[in-house]
Design a protein around this motif. Structure first.
Motif, mmCIF file in Angstrom:
data_model
loop_
_atom_site.group_PDB
_atom_site.id
_atom_site.type_symbol
_atom_site.label_atom_id
_atom_site.label_comp_id
_atom_site.label_asym_id
_atom_site.label_seq_id
_atom_site.Cartn_x
_atom_site.Cartn_y
_atom_site.Cartn_z
ATOM 1 N N ARG A 168 0.810 -1.214 0.000
ATOM 2 C CA ARG A 168 0.000 0.000 0.000
ATOM 3 C C ARG A 168 0.842 1.263 0.000
ATOM 4 O O ARG A 168 0.475 2.258 -0.617
ATOM 5 N N THR A 169 1.970 1.227 0.695
ATOM 6 C CA THR A 169 2.818 2.416 0.759
ATOM 7 C C THR A 169 3.393 2.750 -0.609
ATOM 8 O O THR A 169 3.364 3.905 -1.035
ATOM 9 N N LEU A 170 3.902 1.734 -1.302
ATOM 10 C CA LEU A 170 4.457 1.960 -2.629
ATOM 11 C C LEU A 170 3.373 2.406 -3.608
ATOM 12 O O LEU A 170 3.609 3.278 -4.453
ATOM 13 N N ALA A 171 2.179 1.859 -3.484
ATOM 14 C CA ALA A 171 1.067 2.274 -4.344
ATOM 15 C C ALA A 171 0.706 3.733 -4.089
ATOM 16 O O ALA A 171 0.448 4.489 -5.029
ATOM 17 N N ALA A 172 0.701 4.131 -2.831
ATOM 18 C CA ALA A 172 0.389 5.522 -2.496
ATOM 19 C C ALA A 172 1.447 6.470 -3.036
ATOM 20 O O ALA A 172 1.135 7.545 -3.568
ATOM 21 N N GLY A 182 3.397 5.858 -5.627
ATOM 22 C CA GLY A 182 3.245 5.843 -7.081
ATOM 23 C C GLY A 182 2.103 6.735 -7.541
ATOM 24 O O GLY A 182 2.222 7.465 -8.526
ATOM 25 N N LEU A 183 0.980 6.690 -6.824
ATOM 26 C CA LEU A 183 -0.142 7.559 -7.162
ATOM 27 C C LEU A 183 0.207 9.022 -6.965
ATOM 28 O O LEU A 183 -0.185 9.884 -7.759
ATOM 29 N N TRP A 184 0.936 9.320 -5.916
ATOM 30 C CA TRP A 184 1.353 10.693 -5.668
ATOM 31 C C TRP A 184 2.216 11.200 -6.822
ATOM 32 O O TRP A 184 2.027 12.316 -7.312
ATOM 33 N N VAL A 185 3.175 10.377 -7.253
ATOM 34 C CA VAL A 185 4.039 10.764 -8.375
ATOM 35 C C VAL A 185 3.215 10.928 -9.640
ATOM 36 O O VAL A 185 3.365 11.908 -10.380
ATOM 37 N N TRP A 186 2.316 9.967 -9.925
ATOM 38 C CA TRP A 186 1.494 10.032 -11.132
ATOM 39 C C TRP A 186 0.658 11.311 -11.167
ATOM 40 O O TRP A 186 0.654 12.047 -12.143
ATOM 41 N N TYR A 187 -0.063 11.571 -10.079
ATOM 42 C CA TYR A 187 -0.945 12.737 -10.080
ATOM 43 C C TYR A 187 -0.168 14.044 -10.021
ATOM 44 O O TYR A 187 -0.656 15.073 -10.505
ATOM 45 N N SER A 188 1.036 14.032 -9.475
ATOM 46 C CA SER A 188 1.866 15.241 -9.513
ATOM 47 C C SER A 188 2.290 15.554 -10.938
ATOM 48 O O SER A 188 2.176 16.702 -11.399
#
Length: 86
Positions: free
Chosen positions: A35-39, A41-47
């Motif tokens: 979950r941490t890596l997914a979070a 990754g999502l942060w990087v994607w949406y940034s």
């Protein structure tokens, strides 16, 4: 925006779909790693996608202003140069 409304709406709908689908893909791929890596990754994607979205908004606005007889970037640059030279 007269005459360009549906094109503009289409661009932003397409970008929204790409953002959601891309986020889902990132979450599915990195979700297996935790979950941490997914979070993260999502942060990087949406940034990154948010920055791209902002550029599209700015360019779309500038193009619509230019099409409707407003100023363009060359006019702003020449007026700024004249002001700085004075």
């Amino acid at each position: 925006t007269t005459g360009h409304r549906w094109k503009t709406v289409g661009v932003f709908v397409a970008l929204t779909i790409i953002g959601v689908v891309g986020g889902t893909i990132v979450e599915l791929i990195l979700g297996f790693a935790g979950r941490t890596l997914a979070a993260i990754g999502l942060w990087v994607w949406y940034s990154l996608f948010g920055a791209y979205y902002a550029v599209v908004v700015i360019v779309t606005y500038q193009e619509l202003r230019q099409l409707e007889g407003g100023f363009d970037i060359e006019q702003v640059g020449s007026e700024l140069d004249a002001h700085l030279a004075a």
